[in-house]
Scaffold this active site. Structure first.
Site, PDB file in Angstrom:
ATOM      1  N   GLY A 101       0.767  -1.243   0.000  1.00 47.35           N
ATOM      2  CA  GLY A 101       0.000   0.000   0.000  1.00 47.35           C
ATOM      3  C   GLY A 101       0.797   1.291   0.000  1.00 47.35           C
ATOM      4  O   GLY A 101       0.226   2.360   0.239  1.00 47.35           O
ATOM      5  N   VAL A 116      -4.459  -5.930  -6.015  1.00 44.23           N
ATOM      6  CA  VAL A 116      -5.185  -6.929  -5.208  1.00 44.23           C
ATOM      7  C   VAL A 116      -6.554  -7.306  -5.776  1.00 44.23           C
ATOM      8  O   VAL A 116      -7.226  -8.173  -5.234  1.00 44.23           O
ATOM      9  CB  VAL A 116      -5.349  -6.481  -3.734  1.00 44.23           C
ATOM     10  CG1 VAL A 116      -4.008  -6.365  -3.039  1.00 44.23           C
ATOM     11  CG2 VAL A 116      -6.153  -5.186  -3.628  1.00 44.23           C
ATOM     12  N   TYR A 169     -18.106   9.529   3.739  1.00 48.56           N
ATOM     13  CA  TYR A 169     -17.289   8.307   3.773  1.00 48.56           C
ATOM     14  C   TYR A 169     -18.075   7.132   3.162  1.00 48.56           C
ATOM     15  O   TYR A 169     -17.515   6.224   2.572  1.00 48.56           O
ATOM     16  CB  TYR A 169     -16.854   8.012   5.208  1.00 48.56           C
ATOM     17  CG  TYR A 169     -15.636   7.113   5.303  1.00 48.56           C
ATOM     18  CD1 TYR A 169     -14.411   7.509   4.768  1.00 48.56           C
ATOM     19  CD2 TYR A 169     -15.712   5.866   5.928  1.00 48.56           C
ATOM     20  CE1 TYR A 169     -13.295   6.680   4.853  1.00 48.56           C
ATOM     21  CE2 TYR A 169     -14.597   5.040   6.022  1.00 48.56           C
ATOM     22  CZ  TYR A 169     -13.400   5.457   5.478  1.00 48.56           C
ATOM     23  OH  TYR A 169     -12.290   4.636   5.565  1.00 48.56           O
ATOM     24  N   LYS A 182     -15.264  -0.871   5.363  1.00 50.47           N
ATOM     25  CA  LYS A 182     -14.435  -0.995   6.577  1.00 50.47           C
ATOM     26  C   LYS A 182     -15.145  -1.867   7.621  1.00 50.47           C
ATOM     27  O   LYS A 182     -14.477  -2.569   8.396  1.00 50.47           O
ATOM     28  CB  LYS A 182     -14.099   0.373   7.162  1.00 50.47           C
ATOM     29  CG  LYS A 182     -13.144   1.202   6.300  1.00 50.47           C
ATOM     30  CD  LYS A 182     -11.809   0.539   6.058  1.00 50.47           C
ATOM     31  CE  LYS A 182     -10.787   1.482   5.434  1.00 50.47           C
ATOM     32  NZ  LYS A 182      -9.595   0.755   4.948  1.00 50.47           N
ATOM     33  N   ILE A 216      -6.025  11.366   8.099  1.00 49.83           N
ATOM     34  CA  ILE A 216      -4.696  11.858   7.686  1.00 49.83           C
ATOM     35  C   ILE A 216      -4.803  12.188   6.206  1.00 49.83           C
ATOM     36  O   ILE A 216      -5.410  11.422   5.447  1.00 49.83           O
ATOM     37  CB  ILE A 216      -3.621  10.749   7.872  1.00 49.83           C
ATOM     38  CG1 ILE A 216      -3.573  10.251   9.316  1.00 49.83           C
ATOM     39  CG2 ILE A 216      -2.251  11.235   7.413  1.00 49.83           C
ATOM     40  CD1 ILE A 216      -2.663   9.035   9.538  1.00 49.83           C
ATOM     41  N   LEU A 224      -3.225  10.286  -0.480  1.00 50.26           N
ATOM     42  CA  LEU A 224      -3.838  10.169  -1.806  1.00 50.26           C
ATOM     43  C   LEU A 224      -5.259   9.598  -1.691  1.00 50.26           C
ATOM     44  O   LEU A 224      -6.216  10.137  -2.241  1.00 50.26           O
ATOM     45  CB  LEU A 224      -2.960   9.234  -2.651  1.00 50.26           C
ATOM     46  CG  LEU A 224      -3.166   9.232  -4.150  1.00 50.26           C
ATOM     47  CD1 LEU A 224      -2.872  10.607  -4.722  1.00 50.26           C
ATOM     48  CD2 LEU A 224      -2.235   8.185  -4.781  1.00 50.26           C
TER      49      LEU A 224
HETATM   50  N1  LIG Z   1      -5.768   8.512   5.469  1.00 55.14           N
HETATM   51  C1  LIG Z   1      -6.685   8.327   6.404  1.00 55.14           C
HETATM   52  O1  LIG Z   1      -7.291   9.266   6.901  1.00 55.14           O
HETATM   53  C2  LIG Z   1      -6.998   6.921   6.856  1.00 55.14           C
HETATM   54  C3  LIG Z   1      -7.614   6.741   8.105  1.00 55.14           C
HETATM   55  C4  LIG Z   1      -7.905   5.443   8.511  1.00 55.14           C
HETATM   56  C5  LIG Z   1      -7.603   4.373   7.694  1.00 55.14           C
HETATM   57  N2  LIG Z   1      -7.006   4.597   6.469  1.00 55.14           N
HETATM   58  C6  LIG Z   1      -6.698   3.436   5.650  1.00 55.14           C
HETATM   59  O2  LIG Z   1      -5.293   3.315   5.521  1.00 55.14           O
HETATM   60  C7  LIG Z   1      -5.014   2.552   4.350  1.00 55.14           C
HETATM   61  C8  LIG Z   1      -3.936   3.261   3.549  1.00 55.14           C
HETATM   62  O3  LIG Z   1      -4.465   4.444   2.965  1.00 55.14           O
HETATM   63  P1  LIG Z   1      -3.694   5.840   2.958  1.00 55.14           P
HETATM   64  O4  LIG Z   1      -4.586   6.810   3.626  1.00 55.14           O
HETATM   65  O5  LIG Z   1      -2.313   5.654   3.444  1.00 55.14           O
HETATM   66  O6  LIG Z   1      -3.729   6.254   1.424  1.00 55.14           O
HETATM   67  P2  LIG Z   1      -2.720   5.947   0.193  1.00 55.14           P
HETATM   68  O7  LIG Z   1      -3.407   6.497  -0.995  1.00 55.14           O
HETATM   69  O8  LIG Z   1      -1.371   6.417   0.487  1.00 55.14           O
HETATM   70  O9  LIG Z   1      -2.715   4.363   0.163  1.00 55.14           O
HETATM   71  C9  LIG Z   1      -3.761   3.611  -0.398  1.00 55.14           C
HETATM   72  C10 LIG Z   1      -3.097   2.509  -1.163  1.00 55.14           C
HETATM   73  O10 LIG Z   1      -4.072   1.600  -1.685  1.00 55.14           O
HETATM   74  C11 LIG Z   1      -3.539   1.131  -2.883  1.00 55.14           C
HETATM   75  N3  LIG Z   1      -4.554   0.445  -3.694  1.00 55.14           N
HETATM   76  C12 LIG Z   1      -5.762   0.916  -4.100  1.00 55.14           C
HETATM   77  N4  LIG Z   1      -6.351   0.008  -4.916  1.00 55.14           N
HETATM   78  C13 LIG Z   1      -5.488  -1.039  -5.013  1.00 55.14           C
HETATM   79  C14 LIG Z   1      -5.497  -2.269  -5.727  1.00 55.14           C
HETATM   80  N5  LIG Z   1      -6.524  -2.613  -6.526  1.00 55.14           N
HETATM   81  N6  LIG Z   1      -4.433  -3.101  -5.603  1.00 55.14           N
HETATM   82  C15 LIG Z   1      -3.370  -2.776  -4.822  1.00 55.14           C
HETATM   83  N7  LIG Z   1      -3.301  -1.619  -4.128  1.00 55.14           N
HETATM   84  C16 LIG Z   1      -4.349  -0.775  -4.229  1.00 55.14           C
HETATM   85  C17 LIG Z   1      -2.997   2.382  -3.554  1.00 55.14           C
HETATM   86  O11 LIG Z   1      -2.117   2.062  -4.603  1.00 55.14           O
HETATM   87  C18 LIG Z   1      -2.308   3.041  -2.381  1.00 55.14           C
HETATM   88  O12 LIG Z   1      -0.961   2.602  -2.292  1.00 55.14           O
HETATM   89  C19 LIG Z   1      -6.341   2.372   3.627  1.00 55.14           C
HETATM   90  O13 LIG Z   1      -6.900   1.127   3.982  1.00 55.14           O
HETATM   91  C20 LIG Z   1      -7.176   3.496   4.213  1.00 55.14           C
HETATM   92  O14 LIG Z   1      -8.555   3.249   4.129  1.00 55.14           O
HETATM   93  C21 LIG Z   1      -6.682   5.837   6.051  1.00 55.14           C
END
Ligand SMILES: NC(=O)c1ccc[n+]([C@@H]2O[C@H](COP(=O)([O-])OP(=O)(O)OC[C@H]3O[C@@H](n4cnc5c(N)ncnc54)[C@H](O)[C@@H]3O)[C@@H](O)[C@H]2O)c1
Length: 255
Positions: A12, A64, A155, A162, A191, A194
């Protein structure tokens, strides 16, 4: 060096703001040997630029939504590093048009995509990683958000995905526990990344969080990385099937 001699897969990383990048940095500093995946060649460029900041990670593409790519990934991991002591699943996706307006307007295809990429991917990845993790006191960690249990404007379908992800954490923890594999989730506060930029009003959510969370500050990827380090290390060996909040206490508030 909590992870000296351990090998882990972090999925990720899209760029330096990614939660997966915060986690990769923390577990790398703790001594782990890492395999990082990236979704596409375009994002692979970013990961190749970031990789020299870590201790010689193996980089492998993996979308994935493809079982074949997940199988190919695990074969590569088997060949390159032999086994896995931990796996971090830090990825999610919903079509941007589904991340605003009324949840009731969610289209069937968008629902399927969000649930497939954001929740089912944990199930199929955990299954595919099992032969590499069995009997190693291994640990799987995924990332979730409060929108799974409370209504967070915009959301929408991601909250539903989730909820499925968190339920999957419990079922997987029950299936894999007898093989020595733990499965937990970190529920992070908002946070700017992207992925989160696709949720309408994310900047305002972060502002509200900073004003109201008991710790009165925004969450950052290093804080999440430290809790991930705890969850993939033997320090948390008695914990499985849990959702741990890294949100400055926001989730305890009633109003
Ligand atoms: N940013 C926030 O506020 C926050 C809060 C809680 C949870 N999250 C969760 O944290 C996780 C990481 O997200 P992030 O915020 O770091 O954003 P990010 O955009 O940096 O990371 C999301 C990742 O998902 C990958 N992805 C999407 N579709 C995909 C696929 N088909 N195959 C492989 N990879 C795929 C993207 O390439 C990216 O690397 C996610 O599950 C997100 O829901 C984020």
């Amino acid at each position: 060096m909590l992870l000296e001699g351990k090998t882990g897969l972090v999925m990720g990383v899209a760029n330096k703001r990614s939660i997966a990048w915060g986690i990769a940095n923390t577990v790398d500093k703790a001594g782990a040997r890492l395999v990082l995946t990236y979704q596409s060649e375009r994002l692979g460029e970013n990961v190749r630029e970031l990789a020299p900041g870590l201790n010689n990670p193996v980089l492998v593409p993996c979308d994935v939504s493809s079982d074949e790519q997940i199988q190919a990934l695990m074969s590569r991991v088997g060949q390159e590093v032999g086994h896995l002591d931990f796996l971090v699943h830090a990825l999610a996706y919903a079509p941007p048009e589904a991340l605003g307006g009324m949840y009731a307007d969610t289209r069937r295809d968008d629902f399927k995509t969000a649930l497939d990429v954001s929740a089912y991917s944990l199930v199929t990845t955990a299954k595919a990683a099992m032969p590499l993790m069995k009997e190693r006191a291994a640990s799987i960690v995924t990332l979730t958000y409060l929108g799974s249990e409370r209504v967070v404007p915009n959301y929408n379908v991601m909250g539903v995905a989730k909820a499925a992800l968190e339920a999957s954490v419990r079922y997987l923890a029950s299936d894999l526990g007898p093989h020595g594999i733990r499965v937990n989730a970190i529920s992070a506060g908002p946070i700017k990344t992207l992925a989160s930029s696709a949720v309408r009003g994310i900047s305002n959510m972060i502002k509200l969080h900073t004003e109201r969370a008991p710790l009165r500050k925004a969450v950052d990827i290093d804080e999440v990385g430290d809790v991930a380090l705890f969850l993939v290390s033997s320090m948390s060996r008695g914990i499985t099937g849990e959702v741990i909040y890294v949100d400055g206490g926001y989730n305890i508030l009633g109003v």
